[in-house]
Scaffold this active site. Structure first.
Site, PDB file in Angstrom:
ATOM      1  CD  GLN A  47      -2.130  -2.110   1.661  1.00  0.00           C
ATOM      2  OE1 GLN A  47      -1.231  -2.409   2.444  1.00  0.00           O
ATOM      3  NE2 GLN A  47      -3.050  -2.977   1.275  1.00  0.00           N
ATOM      4  CB  CYS A  74      -3.956  -0.176   5.854  1.00  0.00           C
ATOM      5  SG  CYS A  74      -2.587  -1.356   5.791  1.00  0.00           S
ATOM      6  N   GLY A  75      -4.532  -1.623   9.029  1.00  0.00           N
ATOM      7  CA  GLY A  75      -4.050  -1.670  10.401  1.00  0.00           C
ATOM      8  C   GLY A  75      -2.545  -1.625  10.525  1.00  0.00           C
ATOM      9  CG  HIS A 156     -11.887  -7.827   5.880  1.00  0.00           C
ATOM     10  ND1 HIS A 156     -10.583  -8.237   5.667  1.00  0.00           N
ATOM     11  CD2 HIS A 156     -11.829  -6.511   6.158  1.00  0.00           C
ATOM     12  CE1 HIS A 156      -9.774  -7.191   5.816  1.00  0.00           C
ATOM     13  NE2 HIS A 156     -10.505  -6.135   6.116  1.00  0.00           N
ATOM     14  CD  GLU A 205      -3.751  -6.598   2.575  1.00  0.00           C
ATOM     15  OE1 GLU A 205      -4.201  -5.444   2.403  1.00  0.00           O
ATOM     16  OE2 GLU A 205      -2.707  -6.837   3.200  1.00  0.00           O
ATOM     17  NE  ARG A 206     -11.048  -3.355  -1.230  1.00  0.00           N
ATOM     18  CZ  ARG A 206     -11.870  -2.417  -0.745  1.00  0.00           C
ATOM     19  NH1 ARG A 206     -13.135  -2.381  -1.114  1.00  0.00           N
ATOM     20  NH2 ARG A 206     -11.438  -1.549   0.148  1.00  0.00           N
ATOM     21  CB  CYS A 214      -4.070  -8.549   6.077  1.00  0.00           C
ATOM     22  SG  CYS A 214      -5.484  -7.462   5.720  1.00  0.00           S
ATOM     23  N   GLY A 215      -3.503  -6.360   8.817  1.00  0.00           N
ATOM     24  CA  GLY A 215      -4.024  -5.940  10.115  1.00  0.00           C
ATOM     25  C   GLY A 215      -5.540  -5.918  10.172  1.00  0.00           C
ATOM     26  CB  SER A 216      -8.156  -4.286   8.107  1.00  0.00           C
ATOM     27  OG  SER A 216      -7.790  -4.697   6.802  1.00  0.00           O
ATOM     28  N   GLY A 217      -7.458  -7.503   8.215  1.00  0.00           N
ATOM     29  CA  GLY A 217      -7.872  -8.879   8.022  1.00  0.00           C
ATOM     30  C   GLY A 217      -7.840  -9.667   9.324  1.00  0.00           C
TER      31      GLY A 217
END
Length: 277
Positions: A47, A74-75, A156, A205-206, A214-217
């Site tokens: 990113q 994005c975490g 997600h 990730e998209r 992936c933090g948000s994942g």
């Protein structure tokens, strides 16, 4: 000739280029983002993170995927921005404005803890293509359970599986990301519960692809596992790039804790600068 300074950072191998618009404002073109994201002809990153002034908080932050599309949160990158601002100011508590909302980061012994906000579970907030239960999305793929869908700043879909290492995440990810059930595409996570306080996670990730972390994942997987009653309120997630600690009480914000690492600082040459693209 115009050059653009940048900082390269990562959270467990989930890597970012940070641009500081407080010092050098300029347009962000999706085609240029994908150009510098190229790991052979550009810098390479999962990113791009753009940091700007905010009148009330420490910074305003935007996240862009490697394909040029914008991401709401994005975490891992949030922790990196928090570290950058801490090194500038000495502050151990950082407030950031994002498309997800206000995210607050606190420095601790493991790196940085970020309250990523409460999950959105209504079908039209995730969003899904039609009204259905987020915990049992009618997506029937041979060999997979139905996914749990949640929005943690991004859509997600979390598949809870028995044997993660047998799943071809990289191969299945592109098709699932763009499934018609996800009108804004989705991050595709596969998680295996190891015990009530630990789990193994991989995320496609998209707009990026398979990442090391992936933090948000991880936040989305935490919500799915807590809602399903499979784990307790504090879980250590093992990702390809390392470990994240997640905490969730089932009601409030999901708290993610992990490291933020500095790789290097540099400049984007005039040949690759936005005006040259």
């Amino acid at each position: 000739m115009t050059t653009v300074p940048f900082t390269k950072m990562h959270g467990l191998g989930n890597d970012f280029v940070l641009l500081d618009e407080r010092q050098m404002p300029g347009p962000i073109d999706p085609a240029w983002i994908s150009q510098i994201a190229d790991r052979h002809r550009g810098i390479g990153f999962d990113q791009l993170v753009v940091v700007d002034e905010d009148p009330e908080l420490d910074a305003h932050v935007r996240f862009f995927n490697a394909d040029g599309s914008e991401s709401g949160a994005c975490g891992n990158a949030t922790r990196c921005v928090a570290r950058m601002i801490h090194e500038e100011t000495g502050k151990n508590e950082i407030g950031l404005r994002t498309a997800r909302g206000i995210l607050r980061a606190v420095r601790d012994g493991m790196g940085w803890s970020v309250d990523m906000g409460a999950p959105k579970l209504a079908w039209d907030q995730i969003p899904l293509a039609h009204d259905c239960a987020a915990e049992d999305v009618p997506l029937d793929i041979a060999g997979l359970p139905r996914p749990f869908a949640v929005n943690m700043g991004n859509p997600h879909a979390v598949f809870v599986v028995d044997h993660l290492e047998s799943i071809d995440v990289a191969g299945m990810g592109p098709t699932l990301e763009r499934h018609a059930m996800f009108p804004e595409r989705a991050n595709i996570g596969f998680v295996q519960v190891l015990d009530r306080s630990s789990a193994r996670l991989r995320v496609f990730e998209r707009g990026v692809g398979l990442t090391l972390a992936c933090g948000s994942g991880a936040c989305a997987a935490m919500v799915a596992l807590v809602k399903k009653g499979l784990v307790d309120g504090r879980v250590r997630f093992q990702l390809d790039g390392g470990e994240l600690q997640l905490e969730w009480d089932g009601m409030n914000g999901v708290v993610m804790t992990g490291p933020a690492s500095l790789a290097y600082r540099g400049v984007i040459s005039s040949e690759m600068a936005p005006s040259a693209s």
